[in-house]
Design a protein around this motif. Structure first.
Motif, PDB file in Angstrom:
ATOM      1  N   LYS A 175       3.026   9.558 -10.499  1.00 61.72           N
ATOM      2  CA  LYS A 175       2.098   9.500 -11.480  1.00 61.72           C
ATOM      3  C   LYS A 175       2.086   8.441 -12.427  1.00 61.72           C
ATOM      4  N   ASP A 176       2.619   7.292 -11.722  1.00 63.82           N
ATOM      5  CA  ASP A 176       2.531   6.005 -12.445  1.00 63.82           C
ATOM      6  C   ASP A 176       1.324   5.022 -12.089  1.00 63.82           C
ATOM      7  N   TYR A 177       0.337   5.644 -12.598  1.00 67.03           N
ATOM      8  CA  TYR A 177      -0.966   5.294 -12.110  1.00 67.03           C
ATOM      9  C   TYR A 177      -1.387   3.622 -12.385  1.00 67.03           C
ATOM     10  N   GLU A 178      -0.906   3.020 -13.355  1.00 61.64           N
ATOM     11  CA  GLU A 178      -0.926   1.646 -13.677  1.00 61.64           C
ATOM     12  C   GLU A 178      -0.799   0.649 -12.646  1.00 61.64           C
ATOM     13  N   CYS A 213      -0.509  -2.351  -7.263  1.00 57.01           N
ATOM     14  CA  CYS A 213       0.091  -2.391  -5.909  1.00 57.01           C
ATOM     15  C   CYS A 213      -1.231  -2.350  -5.057  1.00 57.01           C
ATOM     16  N   LEU A 214      -2.079  -1.444  -5.105  1.00 58.84           N
ATOM     17  CA  LEU A 214      -2.934  -1.147  -4.243  1.00 58.84           C
ATOM     18  C   LEU A 214      -4.002  -2.456  -4.088  1.00 58.84           C
ATOM     19  N   ILE A 221      -5.146   8.726 -14.447  1.00 58.91           N
ATOM     20  CA  ILE A 221      -5.651   8.017 -13.262  1.00 58.91           C
ATOM     21  C   ILE A 221      -7.137   7.429 -13.242  1.00 58.91           C
ATOM     22  N   ALA A 222      -8.032   8.205 -13.873  1.00 57.06           N
ATOM     23  CA  ALA A 222      -9.370   7.813 -14.024  1.00 57.06           C
ATOM     24  C   ALA A 222      -9.395   6.361 -14.935  1.00 57.06           C
ATOM     25  N   THR A 223      -8.812   6.348 -15.929  1.00 64.67           N
ATOM     26  CA  THR A 223      -8.433   4.867 -16.901  1.00 64.67           C
ATOM     27  C   THR A 223      -8.194   3.867 -15.859  1.00 64.67           C
ATOM     28  N   GLU A 224      -7.137   4.181 -15.097  1.00 61.69           N
ATOM     29  CA  GLU A 224      -6.622   3.040 -14.245  1.00 61.69           C
ATOM     30  C   GLU A 224      -7.480   2.691 -13.089  1.00 61.69           C
ATOM     31  N   TYR A 225      -8.237   3.760 -12.516  1.00 68.96           N
ATOM     32  CA  TYR A 225      -9.062   3.477 -11.401  1.00 68.96           C
ATOM     33  C   TYR A 225     -10.437   2.461 -11.860  1.00 68.96           C
ATOM     34  N   ASP A 226     -10.776   3.205 -12.970  1.00 65.75           N
ATOM     35  CA  ASP A 226     -11.905   2.412 -13.711  1.00 65.75           C
ATOM     36  C   ASP A 226     -11.624   1.010 -14.088  1.00 65.75           C
ATOM     37  N   ARG A 227     -10.435   0.657 -14.447  1.00 69.49           N
ATOM     38  CA  ARG A 227      -9.903  -0.635 -14.760  1.00 69.49           C
ATOM     39  C   ARG A 227     -10.041  -1.588 -13.347  1.00 69.49           C
ATOM     40  N   ILE A 228      -9.469  -0.968 -12.325  1.00 72.44           N
ATOM     41  CA  ILE A 228      -9.067  -1.767 -11.040  1.00 72.44           C
ATOM     42  C   ILE A 228     -10.986  -1.931 -10.479  1.00 72.44           C
ATOM     43  N   LEU A 279       1.004  -1.140  -0.131  1.00 76.68           N
ATOM     44  CA  LEU A 279       0.101  -0.118  -0.079  1.00 76.68           C
ATOM     45  C   LEU A 279       0.865   1.164  -0.016  1.00 76.68           C
ATOM     46  N   LEU A 280       1.897   1.331   0.921  1.00 71.20           N
ATOM     47  CA  LEU A 280       2.850   2.501   0.794  1.00 71.20           C
ATOM     48  C   LEU A 280       3.652   2.613  -0.617  1.00 71.20           C
ATOM     49  N   ARG A 281       3.985   1.420  -1.620  1.00 72.49           N
ATOM     50  CA  ARG A 281       4.493   1.331  -2.561  1.00 72.49           C
ATOM     51  C   ARG A 281       3.423   2.067  -3.607  1.00 72.49           C
ATOM     52  N   ALA A 282       2.052   1.837  -3.380  1.00 71.87           N
ATOM     53  CA  ALA A 282       1.292   2.150  -4.307  1.00 71.87           C
ATOM     54  C   ALA A 282       0.845   3.876  -4.273  1.00 71.87           C
TER      55      ALA A 282
END
Length: 670
Positions: free
Chosen positions: A126-129, A134-135, A370-377, A116-119
């Motif tokens: 800004k390495d969102y993917e 990691c999260l 970040i929106a794209t990666e969040y939606d993917r998760i 979580l700290l790494r995420a």
């Protein structure tokens, strides 16, 4: 911007007051290392560089360091490192130290926390993917509820940056709920105030002004309440002042939106004065002073506006901020235009436009990625449960339909049989003996029909139990889904047992006597039915001291569950159902009290009859079978107990069950 400012102060918190290692379940550090880390945490409050050097020198002098020792050493050093490349390298070391021992809960928690700290650090880069991967990975292995709060706090930051404030508030509340399970120390004292302020900012962004003001005030009250507990920490008084200044600025935004300009100006001035002092949060002071200048320009108070703009200009020369400089340039152009000096205003336009384009480009790229990666998760998490949810929904719908049809058929058959019985009794009234024989035969027929219907119910319920078992074999199923399936399985089991009682009604009085913890049994009934109360915004309150009696556990479970279900069913939304147990020398009395619709006097004599005509629909239209109280009375009678009720129509009902402490006296006749 309140979130950004509080995040900066939270970073300071991590680097100064959180130097001691967190409690990751039972991950133990050797006594020597623990002493070094605690000494380093104390020293860091006044001299961070000296604290780092002391921990490095002292730890290198200790021989035979365990993986946990090395892990916490890296964690300590990580929290003071500003170079994110070095931070990520230390976090990778922490992951390598724990990855091979994930079967141990302590190391699994240590690994998940490092992930979580790494995420969080990858998000800053800004390495969102990779950050959201990691999260997700950290959440999967964490079992410690206190540490899991970091997952929700990180998702809050992701959603807030995207402007998804409702989702952000939801995640923040989840994190705060888990934070309540942690210990209370200086670290949590400072962290919690930041999270409460962030939640207030969410409600402010959503336009929920009253909620925002409530949370902003709660931050100040929380800080003042805990101040006396942490007077030994250097700088705590200054920290409270800085946060107070930030809260004043945030409250000013809400007051201005409510139309109370005078109160907003007063709040802004207080915040600007607090953080405008030497050594305080100049970034917050610049932001607040620009808000004041904007108000003064809208009120054509050019002298006051010029004063604010001059103060900000001087501050920006020492504490540069691209965002505040851009806003200062816009307000300065507006001020020059109101003075009639359009030439100087136009001279600022091109630099202002260039700065705006640069900032907006960065924001668009950041928000889009970040929106794209969040939606993917989110899609991944939804896909993991979609098939199971669909299957459960289809099975539930099919079973509900079958049960409704069976119930309708059963009611129709019973109704026809009852009418036939009444005609037969009236027709043969002149011959008492013949009428009694006819009644006996009719009762046998009625019982046979009921047994046929009950027998028909066994197969679908058995199928529901089998499906529940199959779905529960899926180890990926967690949380509320697993809990609901377990509840479905348990309820199906008890429904099957109830059908068995109907099939052998004559044996209903045969019970087994065994020691049971009555308070635990009542607690289990309350927990199992809590979801039904929640559906009607009701609350179940249990008051039962520990006590043991001899009785039949399963049959008493049915009695208590039936009484609580009836209380929920016939009570209005938002009401309270109270369950209590009181023991005297030889008996224990259980009461279930509601403030519902009550029982009319004309129905009271029929309440304990089998297939009673006293059955009614609940306050939300729930159906009643008319069997529950009759079976409950038989069970209580079999325990040598008694069941009764007090009720007033429109005021509520209280059912009482009295049972002997030493259990029923089972005679040969019984």
């Amino acid at each position: 911007m309140g979130l950004v400012r509080l995040s900066l102060w939270l970073l300071c918190l991590v680097c100064v007051s959180s130097c001691r290692h967190p409690d990751v379940s039972t991950g133990k550090v050797s006594q020597h290392y623990d002493s070094v880390l605690q000494a380093g945490a104390t020293l860091a409050l006044t001299d961070v560089d000296a604290a780092q050097k002391m921990v490095l020198d002292a730890s290198n002098a200790i021989a035979g360091a365990s993986p946990a020792d090395k892990y916490y050493k890296q964690l300590f050093l990580t929290r003071f490192e500003h170079d994110r490349t070095i931070v990520l390298a230390r976090l990778d070391t922490m992951l390598a130290l724990t990855k091979g021992s994930l079967q141990q809960p302590a190391y699994a928690n240590m690994y998940g926390y490092a992930m979580l700290l790494r995420a969080e650090n990858l998000l800053q880069n800004k390495d969102y993917e990779e950050a959201l991967d990691c999260l997700h990975e950290g959440k999967k292995v964490l079992t410690d509820s206190c540490l899991l709060r970091q997952y929700y706090f990180t998702l809050f930051g992701v959603c807030y940056r995207q402007g998804r404030y409702s989702e952000a508030a939801h995640y923040q509340q989840q994190g705060l709920r888990l934070m309540g399970m942690c210990g209370y120390d200086y670290e949590h004292y400072r962290e919690k105030q930041a999270k409460l302020n962030d939640l207030g900012m969410c409600y402010s962004k959503m336009g929920r002004n009253d909620s925002a003001l409530l949370y902003f005030d709660s931050v100040i009250n929380f800080l003042k309440t805990g101040a006396d507990s942490f007077v030994q920490y250097p700088g705590n008084s200054k920290f409270i002042d800085v946060v107070t200044g930030i809260i004043c600025s945030n409250k000013g935004d809400v007051l201005l939106r409510q139309g109370d300009t005078a109160a907003a100006i007063a709040s802004y001035k207080q915040g600007a004065w607090v953080n405008g002092r030497e050594g305080y949060d100049h970034g917050d002071a610049q932001c607040t002073q620009l808000k004041l200048a904007d108000i003064f320009l809208s009120q054509h108070r050019l002298k006051d506006a010029a004063q604010m703009l001059a103060v900000v200009r001087a501050s920006l020369d020492s504490f540069e901020s691209r965002e505040w400089r851009m806003k200062w340039m816009r307000l300065q152009m507006q001020y020059l235009h109101q003075l009639g000096n359009d030439r100087e205003a136009f001279a600022l336009f091109m630099p202002y436009q260039h700065l705006c384009d640069s900032i907006r480009k960065l924001e668009r790229e950041s928000r889009g990625n970040i929106a794209t990666e969040y939606d993917r998760i989110v899609r991944i998490e939804k896909l993991e449960h979609r098939d199971n949810i669909k299957t459960i929904a289809l099975i539930g719908a099919a079973v509900s339909l079958v049960l409704m049809l069976v119930l309708m058929i059963m009611l129709a058959r019973v109704s026809r049989q009852q009418r036939r019985l009444n005609k037969r009794i009236l027709k043969q009234n002149s011959e008492l003996k013949s009428a009694m024989n006819a009644l006996t035969e009719s009762q046998k027929e009625n019982t046979r029909m009921m047994q046929i219907v009950a027998h028909d119910l066994k197969n679908p319920i058995a199928s529901m139990m089998s499906v529940s078992d199959i779905l529960l074999m899926n180890e990926a199923l967690e949380g509320d889904d697993r809990k609901m399936l377990e509840l479905m399985k348990e309820t199906s089991l008890h429904a099957s047992e109830m059908i068995s009682d109907l099939l052998s009604m004559d044996n209903a009085r045969q019970i087994k006597s065994e020691p049971i913890e009555l308070h635990l049994l009542l607690g289990y009934c309350v927990d199992m039915l809590q979801y039904r109360a929640t559906e009607k915004q009701q609350k179940l309150v249990l008051d039962a001291a520990p006590m043991e009696i001899k009785a039949d556990r399963e049959k008493l479970w049915r009695v208590f569950t039936n009484l609580i279900v009836n209380a929920i069913k016939f009570s209005a939304a938002g009401s309270v159902v109270r369950i209590a147990a009181v023991r005297t020398a030889h008996v224990v009395t259980i009461s279930v009290a509601d403030a519902g619709i009550g029982i009319p006097d004309k129905l009271k004599p029929m309440m304990f009859e089998m297939f009673t005509q006293a059955r009614r629909k609940g306050t939300s239209g729930e159906a009643s079978s008319g069997l529950g109280l009759a079976i409950s009375k038989r069970i209580v009678d079999a325990h040598n107990g008694r069941i009764w009720f007090d009720s007033a129509e429109g005021k509520g009902t209280t059912f009482y069950v009295e049972l002997p402490v030493d259990g029923p006296v089972v005679s040969a006749d019984k």
